[in-house]
Structures are given as C-alpha cells and as structure tokens.
Design an enzyme around this catalytic site. Structure first.
Site, PDB file in Angstrom:
ATOM      1  N   CYS A   1     -12.518  67.637 -68.893  1.00 56.27           N
ATOM      2  CA  CYS A   1     -11.871  67.736 -70.200  1.00 56.27           C
ATOM      3  C   CYS A   1     -11.433  66.336 -70.639  1.00 56.27           C
ATOM      4  O   CYS A   1     -10.779  65.619 -69.876  1.00 56.27           O
ATOM      5  CB  CYS A   1     -10.670  68.672 -70.112  1.00 56.27           C
ATOM      6  SG  CYS A   1      -9.658  68.703 -71.615  1.00 56.27           S
TER       7      CYS A   1
ATOM      8  N   CYS B   1      -7.405  66.034 -70.577  1.00 59.42           N
ATOM      9  CA  CYS B   1      -6.539  66.018 -69.382  1.00 59.42           C
ATOM     10  C   CYS B   1      -7.287  65.762 -68.078  1.00 59.42           C
ATOM     11  O   CYS B   1      -6.676  65.777 -67.018  1.00 59.42           O
ATOM     12  CB  CYS B   1      -5.773  67.333 -69.286  1.00 59.42           C
ATOM     13  SG  CYS B   1      -6.823  68.752 -68.917  1.00 59.42           S
TER      14      CYS B   1
ATOM     15  N   CYS C   1     -10.051  74.439 -72.162  1.00 57.98           N
ATOM     16  CA  CYS C   1      -9.710  73.861 -70.867  1.00 57.98           C
ATOM     17  C   CYS C   1      -8.587  74.720 -70.282  1.00 57.98           C
ATOM     18  O   CYS C   1      -7.619  75.049 -70.970  1.00 57.98           O
ATOM     19  CB  CYS C   1      -9.236  72.426 -71.044  1.00 57.98           C
ATOM     20  SG  CYS C   1      -8.508  71.720 -69.556  1.00 57.98           S
TER      21      CYS C   1
ATOM     22  N   CYS D   1      -5.087  72.323 -70.215  1.00 55.12           N
ATOM     23  CA  CYS D   1      -4.380  71.894 -71.436  1.00 55.12           C
ATOM     24  C   CYS D   1      -4.639  72.793 -72.643  1.00 55.12           C
ATOM     25  O   CYS D   1      -4.006  72.622 -73.685  1.00 55.12           O
ATOM     26  CB  CYS D   1      -4.719  70.448 -71.780  1.00 55.12           C
ATOM     27  SG  CYS D   1      -6.388  70.173 -72.410  1.00 55.12           S
TER      28      CYS D   1
ATOM     29  N   CYS E   1     -21.777  76.420 -75.001  1.00 57.21           N
ATOM     30  CA  CYS E   1     -22.131  75.409 -75.995  1.00 57.21           C
ATOM     31  C   CYS E   1     -20.875  74.564 -76.227  1.00 57.21           C
ATOM     32  O   CYS E   1     -19.922  75.025 -76.857  1.00 57.21           O
ATOM     33  CB  CYS E   1     -22.590  76.111 -77.268  1.00 57.21           C
ATOM     34  SG  CYS E   1     -23.252  75.016 -78.507  1.00 57.21           S
TER      35      CYS E   1
END
Length: 164
Positions: free
Chosen positions: A82, A85, A130, A133, A153
């Site tokens: 991510c 984070c 995510c 976060c 996607c």
C-alpha cells in the site's frame, strides 16, 4: 382534450433523468459499510504523507487513468505494498496482464486487504481497501484467471513495489 407527445429527445431526457435519480438514490456514499482500520490519520496528516494523486485515489476513492502506471509492466519478483502505509497487499507471483490498463492480481496476500460494497455507479461492486489504513486500492471482478476466477483491478498509484 390535450394530447401529450413525447418525441425522441424528450424520451431520452426522461430516461436520463430517471436513471440519474435511480443511481443517486441507490448510491448513497461510496463506502456503504463503515469499517475501522488499525491506522487512522487526520486528513491533514494523509495530505502531508501522500502525493496529490495518491491522496485522491487512496483517500477519496479516485481512479487513475488506464495504462498510466509503470507498475503495469512490473514483473520482477517482489511485493506490492500500500502506498499509504506500506502494508504488503499483493505478491508478484499472482500478478498478470488483464489488458485493462491497471495492475491486476488474482489473489491478495493473507490479511492484506479488506473489502466493502461500492454503489458509486449505481450497482454494487466489491471495493478493495488496504486492511491497515483503509486506503482505496481498486475493485474485484469475477473475470479473472484460475484458480480464483477473480481480477483484483488495482490503481498503480495506490501501490509501491518492493523487489525481492
């Protein structure tokens, strides 16, 4: 007696207005399911941490233009994390070219992502976040390869790549 005639332009306008109203009524907010995530920052902290485009995608659920991410052509061994984070979310082992213009994966890393239902375009879609976060990563569709049949996607701007 007054006769009402609906010409083609009037009919198209009526259909468009009806569809817009139905979509707005169905949509509500982008995140239909309120979730809490382990990492919570203020809006100002997110803006400081992220680029403008990362903020727009991760925090405002934007979508980058297709075929613009350098991660589309990233096929080295490693981990996609991510961009907000650094939580590991996808392995390069499950990445494939879906020819859609966005990095695609057929499976997330265990515990890396969470999902919710997104009604933004008038019908339900599975939105990917995510798990740490809550940043918006993209969507999951049922047109992926075996063994899962899923296509995650994902916006390339929502990810960073860490080579093995």
């Amino acid at each position: 007696m007054t006769k009402t005639v609906l010409d083609r332009r009037g009919l198209l306008g009526w259909i468009g207005a009806s569809a817009s109203f139905a979509a707005l009524a169905a949509c509500g907010s982008g995140r239909a399911e309120a979730k809490t995530f382990p990492l919570t920052l203020s809006d100002a902290e997110w803006r400081k941490r992220l680029t403008k485009t990362e903020y727009w995608v991760l925090r405002q659920e934007g979508t980058e233009r297709p075929f613009t991410s350098p991660l589309n052509k990233e096929y080295r061994e490693g981990t996609f994390v991510c961009a907000g984070c650094a939580t590991p979310v996808y392995s390069s082992k499950v990445k494939y070219d879906s020819h859609t213009g966005w990095p695609s994966f057929w499976q997330a890393l265990p515990g890396g992502v969470a999902t919710s239902t997104d009604y933004k375009i008038g019908y339900p879609r599975t939105e990917v976040h995510c798990a740490t976060c809550g940043g918006h990563l993209g969507h999951i569709f049922d047109d992926g390869p075996r063994p899962t049949g899923k296509r995650h996607c994902i916006n390339g701007v929502a990810l960073d790549f860490i080579p093995a």
